[in-house]
Design a protein around this motif. Structure first.
Motif, short mmCIF file in Angstrom:
data_model
loop_
_atom_site.label_atom_id
_atom_site.label_comp_id
_atom_site.label_asym_id
_atom_site.label_seq_id
_atom_site.Cartn_x
_atom_site.Cartn_y
_atom_site.Cartn_z
N PHE A 105 -1.62 2.20 -0.93
CA PHE A 105 -2.93 1.86 -0.39
C PHE A 105 -3.93 2.98 -0.63
O PHE A 105 -3.64 4.15 -0.43
CB PHE A 105 -2.82 1.59 1.11
CG PHE A 105 -2.18 0.28 1.45
CD1 PHE A 105 -0.80 0.14 1.41
CD2 PHE A 105 -2.95 -0.81 1.81
CE1 PHE A 105 -0.21 -1.07 1.72
CE2 PHE A 105 -2.36 -2.02 2.12
CZ PHE A 105 -0.99 -2.15 2.07
N GLY A 106 -5.15 2.57 -1.03
CA GLY A 106 -6.27 3.50 -1.05
C GLY A 106 -6.99 3.45 0.28
O GLY A 106 -6.45 2.96 1.28
N ALA A 107 -8.22 3.92 0.28
CA ALA A 107 -8.98 4.00 1.53
C ALA A 107 -9.53 2.65 1.97
O ALA A 107 -9.80 2.44 3.15
CB ALA A 107 -10.12 5.00 1.38
N TYR A 150 -8.31 -3.95 1.29
CA TYR A 150 -7.67 -3.04 0.35
C TYR A 150 -7.44 -3.73 -0.99
O TYR A 150 -6.87 -4.83 -1.04
CB TYR A 150 -6.31 -2.57 0.88
CG TYR A 150 -6.37 -1.78 2.15
CD1 TYR A 150 -6.10 -2.37 3.39
CD2 TYR A 150 -6.68 -0.42 2.13
CE1 TYR A 150 -6.13 -1.62 4.56
CE2 TYR A 150 -6.71 0.33 3.30
CZ TYR A 150 -6.44 -0.29 4.50
OH TYR A 150 -6.48 0.46 5.66
N GLN A 163 -7.08 6.11 9.48
CA GLN A 163 -6.72 6.32 8.08
C GLN A 163 -6.09 5.07 7.47
O GLN A 163 -5.81 4.10 8.16
CB GLN A 163 -5.73 7.49 7.96
CG GLN A 163 -6.24 8.79 8.54
CD GLN A 163 -7.44 9.32 7.81
OE1 GLN A 163 -7.46 9.38 6.58
NE2 GLN A 163 -8.47 9.72 8.54
N SER A 164 -5.91 5.15 6.16
CA SER A 164 -5.21 4.07 5.45
C SER A 164 -3.70 4.21 5.64
O SER A 164 -3.23 5.11 6.32
CB SER A 164 -5.58 4.13 3.97
OG SER A 164 -4.96 3.10 3.25
N LEU A 165 -2.96 3.31 5.03
CA LEU A 165 -1.51 3.33 5.13
C LEU A 165 -0.92 4.30 4.11
O LEU A 165 -1.36 4.33 2.96
CB LEU A 165 -0.92 1.94 4.89
CG LEU A 165 -1.06 0.92 6.00
CD1 LEU A 165 -2.45 0.33 6.05
CD2 LEU A 165 -0.03 -0.19 5.83
N LEU A 167 4.64 0.94 10.31
CA LEU A 167 4.78 -0.45 9.90
C LEU A 167 5.91 -0.60 8.89
O LEU A 167 6.10 0.26 8.03
CB LEU A 167 3.49 -0.97 9.25
CG LEU A 167 2.23 -0.93 10.09
CD1 LEU A 167 1.31 0.18 9.61
CD2 LEU A 167 1.50 -2.25 10.03
N GLN A 227 -6.83 -5.78 6.66
CA GLN A 227 -6.24 -5.34 7.91
C GLN A 227 -7.28 -5.48 9.00
O GLN A 227 -8.28 -4.76 9.01
CB GLN A 227 -5.73 -3.91 7.82
CG GLN A 227 -4.96 -3.46 9.04
CD GLN A 227 -4.37 -2.08 8.90
OE1 GLN A 227 -4.89 -1.24 8.18
NE2 GLN A 227 -3.28 -1.83 9.61
N GLN A 235 0.43 4.90 9.48
CA GLN A 235 -1.02 4.83 9.48
C GLN A 235 -1.56 5.71 10.60
O GLN A 235 -1.49 5.36 11.78
CB GLN A 235 -1.51 3.39 9.65
CG GLN A 235 -3.02 3.25 9.47
CD GLN A 235 -3.46 1.80 9.39
OE1 GLN A 235 -2.83 0.91 9.96
NE2 GLN A 235 -4.54 1.55 8.67
N TYR A 291 5.81 2.42 6.41
CA TYR A 291 4.52 3.06 6.25
C TYR A 291 4.12 3.75 7.54
O TYR A 291 4.52 3.35 8.64
CB TYR A 291 3.44 2.01 5.92
CG TYR A 291 3.50 1.44 4.53
CD1 TYR A 291 4.35 0.37 4.25
CD2 TYR A 291 2.70 1.94 3.52
CE1 TYR A 291 4.40 -0.17 2.97
CE2 TYR A 291 2.74 1.40 2.23
CZ TYR A 291 3.60 0.34 1.98
OH TYR A 291 3.64 -0.19 0.72
#
Lengths: 115, 111
Positions: B101-103, B87, A41-43, A92, B38, A37, A35
């Protein structure tokens, strides 16, 4: 659950160079996932790596930029090639913990800064 | 694309229950709901997952509506260390093994 060791934990690299990130798992796993990131931001899933076959890349990611190796069931590497400042992110790796039912386990990440 | 919708941020007082909602109206019959969190600068951590029954573990409870179109993660007694991005992820079925994954929801636990 599986324990993942990811190296390096952070690095600062010059643009145009490449960095290889290593992911070591303490048990054999079929699939490993990489991933990215970006800051704040998100992954985003880059690719799925199966042992003995070519990695499967998500839309927007290509093998020439992010080559992946998966030589055995406990290890994988992701290379970020020809880096630019836009590649500055946390990278990651992740594995699925089917045996323990805890979903996916993630490494602690590699914080990459490209200058 | 992520199959879930979450509020971007929430506040919670320390010691109170934190209830984090998630909408997954397009979930299919064989897809599970997973929750991860996270904490800053760390990799995501698994919290809990469920199919249709409510689930509880040492970290949290997961309440899934009868039609499975939404769920709520409950942290019964939030502490400052629960401040994190949470998440909600739908996975399984035809989507298979990928975790998208979303926001997420940024939870702030305040003293």
């Amino acid at each position: 659950s599986a324990v993942i060791s990811q190296k390096p934990s952070r690095d600062i690299c010059q643009r145009g160079t490449s960095l290889t990130i290593q992911c070591q798992v303490d048990s054999q796993v079929t699939m490993m996932f990489w991933y990215r990131q970006q800051p704040g931001q998100s992954l985003t899933l880059i690719a799925t790596a199966n042992q003995g076959s070519e990695a499967t890349y998500e839309s927007g990611f290509v093998i020439d930029k992010f080559p992946i190796s998966r030589p055995n069931l406990t290890f994988s590497t992701l290379t970020v090639s020809n880096m630019s400042p836009e590649d500055s992110s946390i990278y990651l790796c992740s594995v699925e913990d089917r045996g323990t039912g805890v979903g996916y386990t993630f490494g602690s990440g590699t914080r990459l800064t490209v200058v | 694309d992520a199959k879930t919708t979450q509020p971007p941020s929430m506040d919670c007082a320390e010691g109170r229950a934190a209830n984090l909602p998630c909408n997954h109206s397009t979930i299919s019959g064989n897809e599970y709901v997973y929750w991860y969190r996270q904490i800053h600068s760390q990799g995501p951590q698994y919290i809990i997952h469920g199919l249709k029954n409510n689930e509880t573990n040492e970290m949290a409870s997961l309440i899934i509506t009868e039609d499975r179109k939404s769920s709520t993660l409950i942290l019964p007694h939030a502490t400052l260390r629960d401040t994190a991005v949470y998440y909600c992820i739908v996975k399984g079925g035809a989507g298979g093994f990928k975790t998208i994954f979303g926001a997420g929801t940024r939870l702030f636990v305040k003293a």
